[in-house]
Design a protein around this motif. Structure first.
Motif, PDB file in Angstrom:
ATOM      1  N   ILE A  52     -15.864   2.363  27.330  1.00  0.00           N
ATOM      2  CA  ILE A  52     -16.664   3.120  26.367  1.00  0.00           C
ATOM      3  C   ILE A  52     -17.123   2.139  25.297  1.00  0.00           C
ATOM      4  O   ILE A  52     -16.326   1.344  24.798  1.00  0.00           O
ATOM      5  N   ASN A  53     -18.412   2.214  24.978  1.00  0.00           N
ATOM      6  CA  ASN A  53     -18.927   1.357  23.925  1.00  0.00           C
ATOM      7  C   ASN A  53     -20.209   1.955  23.374  1.00  0.00           C
ATOM      8  O   ASN A  53     -20.609   3.053  23.749  1.00  0.00           O
ATOM      9  N   GLU A  54     -20.863   1.203  22.516  1.00  0.00           N
ATOM     10  CA  GLU A  54     -22.063   1.669  21.824  1.00  0.00           C
ATOM     11  C   GLU A  54     -23.194   1.958  22.801  1.00  0.00           C
ATOM     12  O   GLU A  54     -23.476   1.152  23.681  1.00  0.00           O
ATOM     13  N   GLN A 117     -21.172   6.453  21.056  1.00  0.00           N
ATOM     14  CA  GLN A 117     -20.375   6.058  22.218  1.00  0.00           C
ATOM     15  C   GLN A 117     -20.979   6.555  23.518  1.00  0.00           C
ATOM     16  O   GLN A 117     -21.542   7.644  23.586  1.00  0.00           O
TER      17      GLN A 117
END
Length: 141
Positions: A52-54, A117
């Protein structure tokens, strides 16, 4: 309490870091039926990863790929596991570093991800096919 478990298939992707949130949500419409739950994703492969990230700026995906490819380069001369090519062992290490599973809360029929996210598939092979993900959704309606 209700439990839903199924295996979904993500479309084949080129090597890189790919935002797959919408692809997963479309294949798991049951999420909308849950008030409070946990969505668990388990990637059944050893040469890709989930994280999970930007999700807003595509430069994050590019920078992530650049960094991990420099950290774990194809053809590293000390690797002996190269049965499927120069990207074989590096792909396994990338999978180990990022992991093959995620658990995400579900609140009122939606993934409780933060504003910026998204769910990412890190495809570490040059010529990979589709990827299978076992999805387990457990919670209250």
């Amino acid at each position: 309490m209700r439990l839903v478990q199924k295996t979904i298939t993500l479309k084949p992707k080129d090597r890189g870091v790919h935002l797959v949130t919408e692809e997963i949500i479309k294949k798991v419409p049951e999420v909308r039926e849950f008030k409070n739950a946990l969505l668990h994703l388990f990637l059944q492969h050893t040469s890709a990863a989930l994280t999970i990230n930007e999700n807003a700026d595509p430069d994050v995906r590019t920078d992530t790929e650049t960094f991990i490819d420099e950290l774990i380069p194809d053809g590293y001369p000390k690797f002996t596991h190269i049965l499927e090519g120069r990207d074989d062992m590096p792909a396994h290490i990338k999978s180990m570093l990022f992991g093959c599973q995620l658990t995400i809360p579900v609140t009122d029929g939606r993934l409780a991800l933060g504003t910026w996210q998204g769910i990412y598939l890190i495809e570490a092979r040059n010529y990979a096919g589709s990827r299978r993900v076992v999805v387990t959704l457990q919670g209250y309606m």
